[in-house]
Scaffold this motif. Sequence first.
Motif, PDB file in Angstrom:
ATOM      1  N   LYS A   1      46.825  33.752  47.105  1.00 37.63           N
ATOM      2  CA  LYS A   1      47.227  34.509  45.925  1.00 37.63           C
ATOM      3  C   LYS A   1      47.820  35.848  46.352  1.00 37.63           C
ATOM      4  N   ILE A   2      48.974  36.188  45.768  1.00 43.79           N
ATOM      5  CA  ILE A   2      49.589  37.499  45.948  1.00 43.79           C
ATOM      6  C   ILE A   2      49.422  38.305  44.658  1.00 43.79           C
ATOM      7  N   THR A   3      49.869  37.717  43.539  1.00 46.10           N
ATOM      8  CA  THR A   3      49.657  38.285  42.204  1.00 46.10           C
ATOM      9  C   THR A   3      49.275  37.129  41.290  1.00 46.10           C
ATOM     10  N   SER A   4      49.127  37.397  40.011  1.00 43.38           N
ATOM     11  CA  SER A   4      48.762  36.314  39.084  1.00 43.38           C
ATOM     12  C   SER A   4      49.852  35.254  38.964  1.00 43.38           C
ATOM     13  N   THR A   5      51.090  35.579  39.328  1.00 43.25           N
ATOM     14  CA  THR A   5      52.190  34.622  39.209  1.00 43.25           C
ATOM     15  C   THR A   5      52.828  34.260  40.549  1.00 43.25           C
ATOM     16  N   ARG A   6      52.453  34.940  41.605  1.00 39.48           N
ATOM     17  CA  ARG A   6      53.093  34.740  42.906  1.00 39.48           C
ATOM     18  C   ARG A   6      52.036  34.377  43.953  1.00 39.48           C
ATOM     19  N   SER A   7      52.351  33.369  44.761  1.00 41.79           N
ATOM     20  CA  SER A   7      51.460  32.978  45.850  1.00 41.79           C
ATOM     21  C   SER A   7      52.279  32.754  47.115  1.00 41.79           C
ATOM     22  N   GLU A   8      51.562  32.612  48.215  1.00 34.64           N
ATOM     23  CA  GLU A   8      52.210  32.490  49.511  1.00 34.64           C
ATOM     24  C   GLU A   8      51.700  31.254  50.236  1.00 34.64           C
ATOM     25  N   ILE A   9      52.617  30.492  50.802  1.00 37.59           N
ATOM     26  CA  ILE A   9      52.253  29.382  51.685  1.00 37.59           C
ATOM     27  C   ILE A   9      51.867  30.003  53.022  1.00 37.59           C
ATOM     28  N   LYS A  10      50.698  29.629  53.508  1.00 36.43           N
ATOM     29  CA  LYS A  10      50.190  30.160  54.768  1.00 36.43           C
ATOM     30  C   LYS A  10      49.704  29.014  55.643  1.00 36.43           C
ATOM     31  N   ARG A  11      49.672  29.252  56.920  1.00 38.89           N
ATOM     32  CA  ARG A  11      49.000  28.395  57.900  1.00 38.89           C
ATOM     33  C   ARG A  11      49.459  26.942  57.886  1.00 38.89           C
ATOM     34  N   MET A  12      50.752  26.726  57.591  1.00 35.97           N
ATOM     35  CA  MET A  12      51.303  25.368  57.681  1.00 35.97           C
ATOM     36  C   MET A  12      51.380  24.995  59.157  1.00 35.97           C
TER      37      MET A  12
END
Length: 158
Positions: free
Chosen positions: A69-80
Motif C-alpha cells: 500500500k502507498i495510499t488508499s488508491t495507489r499500491s506498488e508491486i514489490k519483490r517480484m
Amino acid sequence: MRIRQYQQADKSAVWALHKAALHGTGADLEDGQWDADLFQIEEVYLNNQGEFLVGEIENRIVAMGAIKKITSTRSEIKRMRVHPDFQKRGLGQMMLTQLEARAIALSYQVLQLDTTTLQVAAQQLYRKNGFVQLETIEIVKGLTVLFFKKDLLPLPDE
C-alpha cells in the motif's frame, strides 16, 4: 505452479529465492535496510492492505511477488522474483496477473513499481502488461532504477 499467500514458515525460502533471483540478474546488492521488508512481511504487506504471494512447484517456492500500500488508491508491486532455474516458463506472468487481480480486489486504482536496467526480462514483462515507464530514473548503490506505473480498471461485475 500453485500460487498462495505467504506463510511465516516460508520466510527462509523467500529470502533464498530473493537472493538467487537478484544474483541471477547481477542486481544483488549486499544485504541492507532495503531488505528490511522481507523480515516483516506480515506487518509491511499482509496486515497493511497489501498482499504477498508465493508460487510453488512440487512444494518448492520458485516465484514470489507482493503488493504494498502507498495510499488508499495507489499500491506498488514489490519483490517480484522467479528462481533462475524456472525462468522463461511464464511464471512471472502468472504471478503478475494474480497480483494485479488482488490489487483491483483491494480497490487500488494505480499500480507502480521499479526495476533496474539490469533486469531486462522484468522490464519486458511490465511493458507487455501495460505498465508505462516514467521519466524518473534514480541511481541506487550504482544501479540505475526505472519506475513504471499502470492505471487499473475495476473488475466487471460478475
